[in-house]
Design an enzyme around this catalytic site. Sequence first.
Site, PDB file in Angstrom:
ATOM      1  N   ARG A  53     126.143  69.301  89.292  1.00  0.00           N
ATOM      2  CA  ARG A  53     125.642  69.285  87.556  1.00  0.00           C
ATOM      3  C   ARG A  53     124.103  69.249  87.880  1.00  0.00           C
ATOM      4  NH1 ARG A  53     129.481  69.000  84.574  1.00  0.00           N
ATOM      5  NH2 ARG A  53     131.552  67.695  84.817  1.00  0.00           N
ATOM      6  N   ASP A  54     123.291  70.006  87.342  1.00  0.00           N
ATOM      7  CA  ASP A  54     122.056  70.217  87.141  1.00  0.00           C
ATOM      8  C   ASP A  54     121.238  68.535  87.333  1.00  0.00           C
ATOM      9  OD1 ASP A  54     119.348  70.903  86.666  1.00  0.00           O
ATOM     10  OD2 ASP A  54     119.716  73.023  87.509  1.00  0.00           O
ATOM     11  N   ASN A  66     117.886  83.319  90.001  1.00  0.00           N
ATOM     12  CA  ASN A  66     116.548  83.251  89.653  1.00  0.00           C
ATOM     13  C   ASN A  66     116.009  83.808  90.706  1.00  0.00           C
ATOM     14  OD1 ASN A  66     116.611  82.470  87.104  1.00  0.00           O
ATOM     15  ND2 ASN A  66     116.184  80.589  86.935  1.00  0.00           N
ATOM     16  N   VAL A 105     113.848  76.297  93.339  1.00  0.00           N
ATOM     17  CA  VAL A 105     114.177  75.166  94.236  1.00  0.00           C
ATOM     18  C   VAL A 105     114.474  76.930  95.891  1.00  0.00           C
ATOM     19  CG1 VAL A 105     116.279  74.220  95.496  1.00  0.00           C
ATOM     20  CG2 VAL A 105     115.513  73.546  94.099  1.00  0.00           C
ATOM     21  N   HIS A 155     121.034  80.425  94.756  1.00  0.00           N
ATOM     22  CA  HIS A 155     122.159  79.592  93.553  1.00  0.00           C
ATOM     23  C   HIS A 155     122.510  79.838  92.163  1.00  0.00           C
ATOM     24  CE1 HIS A 155     117.274  77.465  92.922  1.00  0.00           C
ATOM     25  NE2 HIS A 155     118.263  77.872  91.784  1.00  0.00           N
ATOM     26  N   HIS A 191     123.095  79.284  88.201  1.00  0.00           N
ATOM     27  CA  HIS A 191     123.566  78.453  87.405  1.00  0.00           C
ATOM     28  C   HIS A 191     124.740  79.166  86.845  1.00  0.00           C
ATOM     29  CE1 HIS A 191     118.700  77.354  87.829  1.00  0.00           C
ATOM     30  NE2 HIS A 191     119.218  78.112  88.062  1.00  0.00           N
TER      31      HIS A 191
END
Length: 114
Positions: A29-30, A87, A96, A100, A102
Amino acid sequence: MSNCIFCKIVSGDIPAEIIHENDDLLVFRDLNPQAPTHALVIPRRHIATLNDMQAEDAELIGKMHLAAKAVAEQEGIADAGYRTVFNCNAGAGQTVYHIHLHVLGGRPMSWPPG
């Protein structure tokens, strides 16, 4: 990478709420969720940006999307709809530098995004 926060999550040095994992990937989880469901799919192997990907990483990207699908089903957002986003670099919002994906859902998404 010794200074990568996501590598530290992979190694267990930093805790995270892990919701899915396998030999290649970790999903958690973000910490700053932008939707009711906001998870991050990361490879266990460090790759800084999409620009650093190689042809042999194509299977990994596919596995990341399959993990996103599994998480959407697990979280109950698959049928209503969800968004997946990579991104790449600061201009696109990457903060970061460990790739990754999302996974966002649980609310209506507008277009175009931010």
